[in-house]
Structure formats: structure tokens, C-alpha cells
Design an enzyme around this catalytic site. Structure first.
Site, PDB file in Angstrom:
ATOM      1  N   THR A 238       1.484  -2.012   8.320  1.00  0.00           N
ATOM      2  CA  THR A 238       2.298  -2.341   9.499  1.00  0.00           C
ATOM      3  C   THR A 238       2.639  -3.837   9.486  1.00  0.00           C
ATOM      4  OG1 THR A 238       0.253  -2.651  10.758  1.00  0.00           O
ATOM      5  CG2 THR A 238       1.408  -0.564  11.074  1.00  0.00           C
ATOM      6  N   ALA A 239       2.422  -4.504   8.341  1.00  0.00           N
ATOM      7  CA  ALA A 239       2.618  -5.964   8.300  1.00  0.00           C
ATOM      8  C   ALA A 239       4.005  -6.296   7.750  1.00  0.00           C
ATOM      9  CB  ALA A 239       1.508  -6.605   7.487  1.00  0.00           C
ATOM     10  N   ARG A 240       4.135  -6.339   6.449  1.00  0.00           N
ATOM     11  CA  ARG A 240       5.431  -6.586   5.812  1.00  0.00           C
ATOM     12  C   ARG A 240       5.483  -5.839   4.487  1.00  0.00           C
ATOM     13  NH1 ARG A 240       7.165  -7.914  10.025  1.00  0.00           N
ATOM     14  NH2 ARG A 240       8.105  -9.900  10.629  1.00  0.00           N
ATOM     15  N   GLU A 269      14.296  -3.448   3.725  1.00  0.00           N
ATOM     16  CA  GLU A 269      14.654  -2.551   4.840  1.00  0.00           C
ATOM     17  C   GLU A 269      16.127  -2.741   5.197  1.00  0.00           C
ATOM     18  OE1 GLU A 269      12.086  -3.535   8.100  1.00  0.00           O
ATOM     19  OE2 GLU A 269      10.277  -3.190   6.957  1.00  0.00           O
ATOM     20  N   HIS A 287      10.027   0.686  10.884  1.00  0.00           N
ATOM     21  CA  HIS A 287       9.616  -0.611  11.456  1.00  0.00           C
ATOM     22  C   HIS A 287       9.551  -0.535  12.990  1.00  0.00           C
ATOM     23  CE1 HIS A 287       9.568  -5.191  10.446  1.00  0.00           C
ATOM     24  NE2 HIS A 287       8.828  -4.941  11.505  1.00  0.00           N
ATOM     25  N   GLY A 289       6.632  -0.923  14.795  1.00  0.00           N
ATOM     26  CA  GLY A 289       5.372  -1.489  15.288  1.00  0.00           C
ATOM     27  C   GLY A 289       5.446  -2.002  16.719  1.00  0.00           C
TER      28      GLY A 289
HETATM   29  C1  DGY Z   1       7.272  -8.888  14.072  1.00  0.00           C
HETATM   30  O1  DGY Z   1       7.223  -9.258  15.249  1.00  0.00           O
HETATM   31  O2  DGY Z   1       7.042  -9.625  13.132  1.00  0.00           O
HETATM   32  C2  DGY Z   1       7.604  -7.464  13.833  1.00  0.00           C
HETATM   33  O3  DGY Z   1       7.655  -7.106  12.537  1.00  0.00           O
HETATM   34  C3  DGY Z   1       8.821  -7.049  14.586  1.00  0.00           C
HETATM   35  O4  DGY Z   1       8.241  -6.202  15.485  1.00  0.00           O
END
Ligand code: DGY
Length: 320
Positions: A238-240, A269, A287, A289
């Protein structure tokens, strides 16, 4: 009274946030939410004092050097700031802020959704129902993977990593982590610290990626590091996307060494590696999150708070 600072807002933001921006600033909004691109943003920034950008804006060194001198701050509507060349910004004397804290819970919730969905066959299960290929209940097939009692390795034990740990404890998972710095015992709450990433990976039945994307973490999850994980492990991101080498992860998923993955973030993406779309052991989301109204409002207000502090002559709370 002097004129309010002029702010270029590169993407459409939640309505309440745009109302506040229009009330307190001379805000140039993006009503159609079109992706402007670096060149257009620099053109539109003429005469602006600040920019409110998002992770879809490439704020690399070239972009920063192309900005008019009037721009003094870049506030990003995100906790991640890998899209901004911080060094180039600092060298130009630009302040940069992000939006931490307010998306921690939503992102950790989503990590758990991915973890459970990847483990218990959300993709193939849903396909069976939707494609009417569900034969009949059977004692032996199809089966998912247990979560209870398993070891969860958390790569990056910042706010979101810790929130994932809190949730996973509710599923009786055993928490292991790697972080640049070991947490104080109270925050560690019994989690096992691994100074070496290789040691974390070796005990991770599940791996939750929660670190920032930096030059040091780009493709940190690659052929060698995946090979250190137990047979049948599950990877959650859930990061990058850039932290994962897609080729290596896809090969490991195909071979079964990695049993499943839950991915909310991807390289390139939204044009992700097409092989992910076809794999029934990969639970992909686009994406999402931080994608709840409450969280997106809070992110926007946090970005505006930072702009307001800056233009009031104070240090913004989230200055990077
Ligand atoms: C962020 O804030 O970095 C997220 O990836 C976008 O929700």
C-alpha cells in the site's frame, strides 16, 4: 488589506477544501480535473505564490527549475512525496509540505483488506461467482491461506506500519518489522525488530510494504529479496509501486514461491503491468488507500493548513 496569496491547485479537490481555498486564497482551481502536465503547470504558475499539487504531478528537478520565481511553496495533497525532488526544491528555497497522519487509518484498513483478500482468494472467489463457474461447495477445494497465528513482516514501521500492526494483532498475527530506527518498547508493543531486512523477510509469511519510496527503497523487493521469503508467502503493498520490481514479483507469483499478492500501488499507474490483471492470486485495487470522503477532506484541509501557516509567516506543521 493586502491581496491573498495566489495558489495554483493542480487537481480537483473535495468541495469543502475548494471552498476554503477560494475563501482564504486567490485560488486557481482545476474544475475539470484534467491532468495538466509539468509544462502546463509551470505556465499556469505564473504570478502564483504557491502550488497545491498531488502525486500525479511530476515535480522533478526540471519542473522545479522551470517554476516562476513568485512560487515559494509546494504543498502536496499526499503523505508520499516521491514525486517531488526535495533537494531541488530546497536548493531553490521552496518550502515543501505533505499530509501525514490523516490517512493512516484508511490506508491501514486497506492493507488489511488486501491481506485478507489475497490470503482467502478474493479474486478467484469473486470470479467464480461472477462467471458462474462455482461448481458447488466442497470440503477440499478451493482453499485459501490462514492468517491467524501467522507472521506478518512490516517493512517500514512509521505511522501506517504501526496502524497495520495494531489491526493485524486483532487477527492474532505475530508482528515482525524492519525500520531505519528501532521503535521504543511502548510503540513496539511486542513486535520483533529486525535490523537486517533479510532477517525480516526470512520470517515473513506475509509482508506488508509500508516504507517510503526513495532511491534506497526503489526495487527493494526484487528477485533476491523475494527469494529470502518463506515458500508460499504473501506480499501486500500500500506504499508505492516503485518499491517492487514487477518482473521479479510476477515470476515469484507464477512459480508459486509467492502464493499471492495484494497490491494497491503499482509502477506506472494506471498503465500497470498487464500480467497482474490476469492473475487470480493477485488482488489489485486502483490506489485506494486514502480513498474515503473523510480522509480526502482531511488531507485537503491539512494541505491548506500548511499553506496558511506558511503565508502567515509560521513554519508549516508538515514542512519536509
Ligand atoms: C499518499 O498520500 O501518498 C497516497 O498515496 C495518496 O493517497
Amino acid at each position: 488589506m493586502s491581496n491573498p496569496p495566489r495558489i495554483l491547485v493542480t487537481r480537483k479537490l473535495p468541495a469543502a477544501v475548494e471552498r476554503r481555498l477560494s475563501r482564504d486564497f486567490d485560488a486557481k482551481l482545476n474544475e475539470t480535473d484534467s491532468l495538466l502536465g509539468s509544462e502546463r503547470i509551470s505556465e499556469l504558475a505564473a504570478g502564483c505564490d504557491g502550488l497545491l499539487v498531488s502525486p500525479t504531478d511530476d515535480c522533478g528537478a526540471d519542473f522545479i527549475s522551470s517554476l516562476p520565481d513568485s512560487v515559494r511553496i509546494i504543498a502536496t495533497f499526499s503523505v508520499g512525496y516521491d514525486h517531488i525532488d526535495l533537494e531541488a526544491a530546497r536548493a531553490r528555497g521552496l518550502a515543501v509540505t505533505n499530509t501525514p497522519d490523516v490517512l493512516t487509518d484508511a490506508t491501514a484498513d486497506l492493507a488489511m483488506l488486501l491481506l485478507l483478500g489475497a490470503a482467502r482468494g478474493a479474486v478467484w472467489g469473486l470470479d467464480m461467482v461472477r462467471e458462474r463457474s462455482w461448481p458447488v461447495w466442497s470440503p477440499t477445494t478451493p482453499l485459501g491461506i490462514d492468517v491467524t497465528g501467522r507472521r506478518l513482516g512490516i517493512l517500514g514501521m512509521g505511522r501506517i506500519g504501526q496502524a497495520v500492526a495494531r489491526r493485524a494483532r486483532g487477527f492474532d498475527m505475530q508482528i515482525h518489522y524492519h525500520n531505519r530506527k528501532r521503535l521504543p518498547a511502548a510503540e513496539e508493543a511486542g513486535a520483533f525488530f529486525h535490523e537486517d531486512i533479510a532477517d525480516l523477510l526470512a520470517v515473513s509469511d506475509f509482508l506488508s510494504i509500508n516504507c517510503a519510496l526513495t532511491p534506497q527503497t526503489r526495487h527493494l523487493i526484487n528477485r533476491e529479496t523475494l527469494a529470502r521469503m518463506p515458500q508460499g508467502a504473501i506480499v501486500i503493498n500500500t506504499a508505492r509501486g516503485g518499491i517492487v520490481d514487477d518482473e521479479a514479483l510476477i515470476k515469484a507469483l507464477e512459480s508459486g514461491h509467492i502464493a499471492a499478492a495484494g497490491l494497491d500501488v503499482f509502477n506506472n499507474e494506471p498503465d500497470i503491468d498487464p500480467r497482474y490483471r490476469k492473475m487470480d492470486n493477485v488482488f489489485c485495487l486502483p490506489h485506494l488507500g486514502s480513498a474515503t470522503p473523510h480522509t480526502r477532506d482531511a488531507m485537503g484541509h491539512r494541505a491548506v493548513d500548511n499553506l496558511q501557516s506558511f503565508f502567515a509567516g509560521r513554519t508549516p506543521g508538515d514542512l519536509l
